[in-house]
Design an enzyme around this catalytic site. Structure first.
Site, PDB file in Angstrom:
ATOM      1  N   TYR A  80       8.973 -11.502  20.214  1.00 32.25           N
ATOM      2  CA  TYR A  80       7.718 -12.193  19.908  1.00 32.25           C
ATOM      3  C   TYR A  80       6.785 -11.248  19.167  1.00 32.25           C
ATOM      4  CZ  TYR A  80       5.592  -9.568  23.767  1.00 32.25           C
ATOM      5  OH  TYR A  80       5.120  -8.564  24.582  1.00 32.25           O
ATOM      6  N   CYS A  81       5.802 -11.838  18.500  1.00 36.21           N
ATOM      7  CA  CYS A  81       4.747 -11.057  17.854  1.00 36.21           C
ATOM      8  C   CYS A  81       3.467 -11.904  17.888  1.00 36.21           C
ATOM      9  CB  CYS A  81       5.147 -10.654  16.432  1.00 36.21           C
ATOM     10  SG  CYS A  81       5.418 -12.044  15.321  1.00 36.21           S
ATOM     11  N   THR A  82       2.467 -11.541  17.112  1.00 38.52           N
ATOM     12  CA  THR A  82       1.161 -12.208  17.198  1.00 38.52           C
ATOM     13  C   THR A  82       1.222 -13.691  16.819  1.00 38.52           C
ATOM     14  OG1 THR A  82       0.246 -10.106  16.471  1.00 38.52           O
ATOM     15  CG2 THR A  82      -1.260 -11.987  16.551  1.00 38.52           C
ATOM     16  N   GLY A 100       4.092 -14.955  14.894  1.00 39.13           N
ATOM     17  CA  GLY A 100       5.468 -15.331  14.580  1.00 39.13           C
ATOM     18  C   GLY A 100       6.024 -14.755  13.297  1.00 39.13           C
ATOM     19  N   ILE A 135       2.277 -15.356  19.992  1.00 41.57           N
ATOM     20  CA  ILE A 135       1.410 -15.416  21.179  1.00 41.57           C
ATOM     21  C   ILE A 135       0.327 -16.482  21.016  1.00 41.57           C
ATOM     22  CG2 ILE A 135      -0.202 -14.076  22.610  1.00 41.57           C
ATOM     23  CD1 ILE A 135       1.350 -11.551  21.390  1.00 41.57           C
TER      24      ILE A 135
END
Ligand SMILES: [Zn+2]
Ligand SMILES: [Zn+2]
Length: 343
Positions: free
Chosen positions: A198-200, A202, A227
């Site tokens: 995952y990241c901020t 996508g 997220i």
């Protein structure tokens, strides 16, 4: 025709306050083939400037990455304009949880080589062979699975203030570094484990998942919309929130609170704190975590040295800065010898 900003950030902040309009902070990205990036860039600037959009937008041959704010009353026309561009029709818009009218103060639309500085040679692997996209519900299930390895694809200063429980949070300064470290660490599990990332918002996982598949990982998953979208779905569908702390964001808010947990420490005194600041000495500008007591004691600076400089008359500070590059802005985000409590 005006194709660039004419107002300073200060003038803009004053205008926003005066106008008293509520603004929405929005981010979105799309990988798509864009032929003439300068024409596209100017097209966006002209339309969005009219709609009083502010923000930082990158355009490249591989697509667009945008973080911006728009007056709430102009959201309709803004959305219509997006939908008029074929590859942006119905693009997922991440709308910030905590609104801040001053999140952006200028409209900057820049043509770049890439929309994320990922350091990857895209010709060396198939960027369209991505991981399986999952929503919040499936993600919650996956990360409880003993066969899952959950990896945070963001940098150290981002995961420090908030991350998913049980996530591996590589201590890296760049996305490129994290790709190699993760691959080495997980080399023995390419086939038997589920790699969930995952990241901020996508965007980083779009490339990372394809890269790991290319490197031989068999089961690769990515959190759709990152997220930001996870939080929206958790709230909307009343799911359990498995994210702890704050989501670091790249505008002047610096973070959005997702859960009440404060998982970080003041880098100067070790007190529980997750408030990022930039050192007030303009020649330093180091990004670090500082509690209110230390901010007062240190006059918003990261070190005694910076405090001394910051307290000099402005003209003297300027003379000292002459000819020097502000390296912290680029290379030393959140790292300095003087910060005793930085992990
Ligand atoms: Zn402190
Ligand atoms: Zn400093």
């Amino acid at each position: 025709m005006q194709l660039y900003n004419t107002l300073s950030a200060k003038e803009r902040a004053a205008l926003i306050k005066e106008a008293g309009k509520d603004r929405l902070t929005i981010s979105f990205y799309k990988y798509a083939h864009i032929g003439n990036t300068s024409i596209f860039r100017n097209h966006l600037f002209i339309h969005w400037n009219d709609l009083e959009v502010l923000g930082r937008i990158y355009v490249a041959n591989e697509g667009i990455n945008a973080q911006l704010s728009v007056p709430a009353e102009n959201f309709g026309p803004f959305k219509e304009h997006l939908d008029s561009i074929s590859f942006l029709e119905n693009v997922r818009l991440n709308i910030a949880i905590e609104q801040d009218n001053l999140s952006f103060l200028k409209l900057k639309v820049k043509v770049r080589h890439k929309i994320v500085a990922d350091g990857l040679n895209d010709k060396s692997f198939d960027v369209t062979n991505k991981g399986i996209h999952v929503g919040a519900e499936k993600f919650n299930e996956l990360i409880e699975d003993p066969d899952t390895i959950l990896v945070d694809m963001r940098n150290h200063y981002e995961s420090e203030i908030g991350h998913f429980k049980n996530a591996i949070t590589p201590d890296v300064d760049t996305f490129r570094d994290s790709l190699d470290i993760i691959e080495q660490d997980l080399a023995d599990h390419k086939e038997d484990k589920k790699l969930v990332m995952y990241c901020t918002g996508g965007i980083r996982c779009e490339k990372a998942s394809a890269y790991y598949k290319h490197k031989g990982f068999k089961q690769v998953y990515q959190l759709e919309g990152g997220i930001i979208e996870y939080t929206r779905q958790v709230t909307q569908k009343n799911l359990e929130n498995k994210f702890r702390g704050k989501n670091f964001v790249f505008d002047h808010r610096r973070g959005e609170r997702i859960s009440e947990d404060v998982i970080a420490k003041c880098h100067q005194c070790g007190a529980s704190c997750d408030e990022h600041v930039n050192c007030a000495n303009e020649a330093c500008h180091l990004l670090f975590i500082q509690c209110e007591a230390c901010a007062e004691k240190m006059n918003n600076c990261c070190s005694d040295h910076c405090k001394e400089i910051h307290e000099l008359p402005y003209e003297e500070q300027k003379a000292l800065r002459k000819g020097k590059v502000v390296s912290n802005k680029i290379f030393k985000k959140g790292r300095s010898e003087v910060l005793k409590f930085k992990n």
